[in-house]
Each structure stands twice: as C-alpha cells, then as structure tokens.
Design an enzyme around this catalytic site. Structure first.
Site, mmCIF file in Angstrom:
data_model
loop_
_atom_site.group_PDB
_atom_site.id
_atom_site.type_symbol
_atom_site.label_atom_id
_atom_site.label_comp_id
_atom_site.label_asym_id
_atom_site.label_seq_id
_atom_site.Cartn_x
_atom_site.Cartn_y
_atom_site.Cartn_z
ATOM 1 N N ARG A 88 21.486 20.630 -1.057
ATOM 2 C CA ARG A 88 20.704 19.385 -1.070
ATOM 3 C C ARG A 88 19.544 19.489 -0.076
ATOM 4 O O ARG A 88 18.465 18.960 -0.316
ATOM 5 C CB ARG A 88 21.607 18.201 -0.715
ATOM 6 C CG ARG A 88 22.670 17.919 -1.776
ATOM 7 C CD ARG A 88 23.560 16.763 -1.365
ATOM 8 N NE ARG A 88 24.571 16.457 -2.374
ATOM 9 C CZ ARG A 88 25.801 16.959 -2.388
ATOM 10 N NH1 ARG A 88 26.189 17.809 -1.456
ATOM 11 N NH2 ARG A 88 26.656 16.617 -3.335
ATOM 12 N N ASN A 120 18.028 13.023 -2.709
ATOM 13 C CA ASN A 120 18.620 13.979 -1.771
ATOM 14 C C ASN A 120 17.563 14.751 -0.987
ATOM 15 O O ASN A 120 16.441 14.877 -1.462
ATOM 16 C CB ASN A 120 19.482 14.983 -2.552
ATOM 17 C CG ASN A 120 20.900 14.492 -2.730
ATOM 18 O OD1 ASN A 120 21.474 13.918 -1.825
ATOM 19 N ND2 ASN A 120 21.452 14.727 -3.917
ATOM 20 N N HIS A 175 26.415 13.329 3.301
ATOM 21 C CA HIS A 175 26.615 13.653 1.883
ATOM 22 C C HIS A 175 26.377 15.141 1.696
ATOM 23 O O HIS A 175 25.331 15.575 1.278
ATOM 24 C CB HIS A 175 25.617 12.838 1.050
ATOM 25 C CG HIS A 175 25.755 13.045 -0.421
ATOM 26 N ND1 HIS A 175 26.954 12.959 -1.081
ATOM 27 C CD2 HIS A 175 24.824 13.321 -1.380
ATOM 28 C CE1 HIS A 175 26.761 13.175 -2.371
ATOM 29 N NE2 HIS A 175 25.488 13.401 -2.572
HETATM 30 N N1 LIG Z 1 23.011 10.365 -3.461
HETATM 31 C C1 LIG Z 1 23.693 10.956 -4.414
HETATM 32 O O1 LIG Z 1 24.904 10.941 -4.390
HETATM 33 C C2 LIG Z 1 22.975 11.642 -5.557
HETATM 34 C C3 LIG Z 1 23.650 11.967 -6.734
HETATM 35 C C4 LIG Z 1 22.932 12.554 -7.783
HETATM 36 C C5 LIG Z 1 21.585 12.835 -7.632
HETATM 37 N N2 LIG Z 1 20.975 12.525 -6.454
HETATM 38 C C6 LIG Z 1 19.547 12.766 -6.250
HETATM 39 O O2 LIG Z 1 18.795 11.775 -6.955
HETATM 40 C C7 LIG Z 1 17.510 12.301 -7.273
HETATM 41 C C8 LIG Z 1 17.228 12.089 -8.760
HETATM 42 O O3 LIG Z 1 18.088 12.866 -9.541
HETATM 43 P P1 LIG Z 1 17.908 12.897 -11.142
HETATM 44 O O4 LIG Z 1 19.005 13.736 -11.658
HETATM 45 O O5 LIG Z 1 17.715 11.525 -11.646
HETATM 46 O O6 LIG Z 1 16.522 13.702 -11.260
HETATM 47 P P2 LIG Z 1 15.483 13.639 -12.486
HETATM 48 O O7 LIG Z 1 14.588 14.811 -12.343
HETATM 49 O O8 LIG Z 1 16.205 13.438 -13.761
HETATM 50 O O9 LIG Z 1 14.659 12.294 -12.187
HETATM 51 C C9 LIG Z 1 13.822 12.152 -11.090
HETATM 52 C C10 LIG Z 1 12.648 11.299 -11.541
HETATM 53 O O10 LIG Z 1 11.828 10.996 -10.397
HETATM 54 C C11 LIG Z 1 10.506 10.922 -10.873
HETATM 55 N N3 LIG Z 1 9.537 10.999 -9.771
HETATM 56 C C12 LIG Z 1 9.165 12.085 -9.069
HETATM 57 N N4 LIG Z 1 8.237 11.722 -8.166
HETATM 58 C C13 LIG Z 1 8.044 10.391 -8.283
HETATM 59 C C14 LIG Z 1 7.212 9.455 -7.627
HETATM 60 N N5 LIG Z 1 6.407 9.808 -6.648
HETATM 61 N N6 LIG Z 1 7.268 8.171 -8.028
HETATM 62 C C15 LIG Z 1 8.093 7.778 -9.035
HETATM 63 N N7 LIG Z 1 8.899 8.636 -9.704
HETATM 64 C C16 LIG Z 1 8.873 9.933 -9.328
HETATM 65 C C17 LIG Z 1 10.397 12.092 -11.836
HETATM 66 O O11 LIG Z 1 9.269 11.964 -12.702
HETATM 67 C C18 LIG Z 1 11.732 12.006 -12.564
HETATM 68 O O12 LIG Z 1 11.649 11.234 -13.755
HETATM 69 C C19 LIG Z 1 17.541 13.771 -6.853
HETATM 70 O O13 LIG Z 1 16.941 13.925 -5.583
HETATM 71 C C20 LIG Z 1 19.019 14.077 -6.777
HETATM 72 O O14 LIG Z 1 19.301 15.156 -5.916
HETATM 73 C C21 LIG Z 1 21.631 11.928 -5.431
#
Ligand SMILES: NC(=O)c1ccc[n+]([C@@H]2O[C@H](COP(=O)([O-])OP(=O)(O)OC[C@H]3O[C@@H](n4cnc5c(N)ncnc54)[C@H](O)[C@@H]3O)[C@@H](O)[C@H]2O)c1
Length: 312
Positions: A88, A120, A175
């Site tokens: 992460r 993350n 996390h």
């Molecule tokens: N906290 C947790 O437990 C947990 C669990 C799963 C995923 N995550 C994290 O959540 C995040 C999203 O994961 P995902 O699978 O949905 O990814 P994803 O790639 O499917 O979606 C991310 C989205 O963010 C958008 N984006 C990027 N820059 C942006 C900006 N400046 N403004 C608005 N939108 C923007 C992208 O266009 C994309 O559609 C990742 O960082 C992932 O590591 C965290």
C-alpha cells in the site's frame, strides 16, 4: 441528507450503490476525473431504483465540485489501487497529490462535511486529508478497521461454520501487515473465541487477516471493492443516522495509547459528529507493543509524505 463519493472506480461506485440501495441518503453524488464515468455509473445506479425499490437519487459529476456542495459526508476513494507485488505504501507519491487536491476542493464546497478516507496507504492518506482540510480530528477519519475486522470475522466464521453476523471483533493499529487483531476482544455469540478455536489456528487466521488485502490483489490483479465499498457505506450510515455505532476507524491520536500525532485504527463511537468518543480500551503489554510497532510503521510513511510535501 447528501453524500458525495469522490472516485467512481471499483470502491467508490460500490459504495454509492450500497448507499442508494440502503437509502442511507436522499442524494448521492459520484465524482471522478474521467469524463462521463461518474455520470454513467450514477445513472446506472438510478436506473436500478425501480428494480431494487429505493428512492435515493444518484448524480454524477466530472470534476465539477459545485455539484457536491453542502454534502453532509464525503467519502474519498480517488487514487490508484495496488497491483500484484505492490505494498500500500508504494502508492503514496501518486495518491497523496490526488487526496490533497480532492480534499481542498471538497472542503471548499462542503465546509461542514465529515470526511471518510478510503484511498491507500490509508493511515497516511487520512493524515494527508486531515492536514489539507484543517478540520478537527473527529471529522476526518479513515476506513480500514471495519474491512479488516470483516475479513477476520469471515475467516473465523468459515473455520467454525457459523454466521459471520454472530462474530464480534475489534482490531487496532494501521491498515497493513502491522495491524493488530485482538483475539482477547473477539467473541462468537458472546463466547470468547479462545474457547472455540485453538491458539495455533487462531494465529493462522490473524496472519491471513493481515495479508487479506494482498490475497485478493494476487487473485484479481487489483484490490478488492465489494467489502471495502460496503464498509465505507456502513460508516456513512452510522454518521448520517447518528447511530452511535462502535467501529474501529483510523484517526489522529493525541496521547491515547501513549501515541502522539500518528494515525491509527482505534475503537470509536460513530455518530452525527463523526467520532463522538474514542474508546481507549486497556491493552496487555504485548498488544500495546504491537500497536506501537504499527504506529512506528505509519510514522515512517508520514515522514516520507512530509519530505514529498517539503520538496514541492
Ligand atoms: N481503505 C481500504 O481498506 C481500501 C480497500 C480497498 C481499496 N482501497 C483504496 O481505494 C482506492 C480506490 O480503489 P479502487 O479499486 O476503487 O480504484 P479504481 O482505480 O477502480 O478507482 C479509482 C478512481 O479514482 C479516480 N481518480 C483518480 N484521480 C482522481 C481525482 N483527482 N479526482 C477524482 N477522481 C480521481 C480514477 O479515475 C478512478 O476512477 C485505492 O487507493 C485503493 O488502494 C482502500
């Protein structure tokens, strides 16, 4: 009630769908930088309303924050997810810039919102959003603990062949691989888990939980979204409905558990003011040591972020 979800990717779109399906808010706005994606997914979710029988109205926006104005809660999921082989923390440089810009825009239009960070590396992105928002610590929190305990509960349910609903669990720390599941605070229908699962087996479950995210990244080539999206929606619901739910959430610690200015998962009461109370449970010497190790790992990445910020 109005909720905005920034990032209409896997986690963000799932979260918006759960919020609508469960009628958590009257209005849910999905925002993304990719032209048309948020509008399309919001429309798709709204077209499901007559099938799944909900009244929530979903709207999409391509980077136009005026459409998010006066949101009560904002969920931030924008940023890169992990690919196989990545930790992460590898995401920090890209996601810190995204989370900072997004937070500034969000707060400009919704100064009274409570922010839930999902991007993350979670603990450090919560720090990033907290700093950029200048909001009090009870209003900027991170989602990880609900997901991590849900994985832990799923593995225990599988082991015992019981319903995951009847498993209560608490988990502390960051996390990542240093998270601290607490078997001492885990019960199955009120029965301590230690009565039902032998120590060695439980240790394997704890270890699998720590690597639970990585297990899925390996299978799917990207990180999970169903459980993360639902977990974020559950936090929104607790706030919007002032439920006073007890959840592990990530927040800034200011002396609790002997830790200062570090972001860690801790048990809290979640209601209309965000974190209404931090439950500083008593920990054994060993548990406290693990939590301090976890905090050290987060502090190290926070320092990396401080260096990046100082360089720009
Ligand atoms: N906290 C947790 O437990 C947990 C669990 C799963 C995923 N995550 C994290 O959540 C995040 C999203 O994961 P995902 O699978 O949905 O990814 P994803 O790639 O499917 O979606 C991310 C989205 O963010 C958008 N984006 C990027 N820059 C942006 C900006 N400046 N403004 C608005 N939108 C923007 C992208 O266009 C994309 O559609 C990742 O960082 C992932 O590591 C965290």
């Amino acid at each position: 009630m109005k909720v905005t979800v920034v990032g209409a990717g896997n986690v963000g779109a799932t979260c918006a769908d759960v919020l609508a399906y469960r009628e958590v808010a009257n209005e849910v706005v999905l925002l993304d930088i990719k032209e048309g994606v948020a509008e399309g997914k919001a429309l798709d979710i709204f077209q499901k309303a007559s099938i799944d029988l909900y009244d929530t109205r979903t709207y999409g926006s391509t980077n136009d924050y005026s459409k998010t104005a006066n949101s009560d809660v904002v969920v931030i999921t924008s940023g890169l997810p992990r690919k196989p082989g990545m930790t992460r923390d590898d995401l920090i440089a890209t996601n810190a810039g995204i989370v900072k810009t997004v937070t500034e825009n969000v707060v400009k239009y919704s100064p009274n919102a409570i922010l839930i960070v999902v991007s993350n590396p979670l603990d450090v992105m919560t720090y990033c959003a907290h700093a950029a928002s200048k909001l009090p610590r009870n209003r900027v929190i991170g989602m990880a603990g609900i997901l991590d305990t849900a994985r832990y509960r799923a593995f225990i349910a599988e082991e015992l062949n019981v319903s995951p609903k009847d498993i209560q669990a608490m988990l502390l720390g960051g996390h990542g691989d240093t998270m601290v599941p607490l078997p001492r605070y885990t019960t199955i229908g009120g029965i301590p888990v230690t009565e039902l699962i032998e120590a060695e087996k439980l240790e394997l479950i704890v270890e699998r939980t720590k690597r639970g995210g990585g297990e899925l990244v390996k299978m799917m080539g990207t990180s999970a979204w169903y459980a993360p999206g639902s977990a974020a929606a559950q936090m929104v619901e607790a706030i919007v409905k002032d439920q006073k739910r007890v959840f592990p959430v990530c927040m800034q610690l200011m002396g609790e558990f002997g830790l200062h200015n570090v972001y860690q998962g801790v048990p809290v009461v979640l209601g209309k003011n965000g974190v209404e109370r931090l439950l500083e449970v008593s920990l054994s010497e060993g548990e406290l040591k693990l939590m301090h190790e976890s905090a050290k790992a987060v502090t190290n990445v926070m320092e990396v972020l401080d260096k990046i910020n100082a360089a720009v």
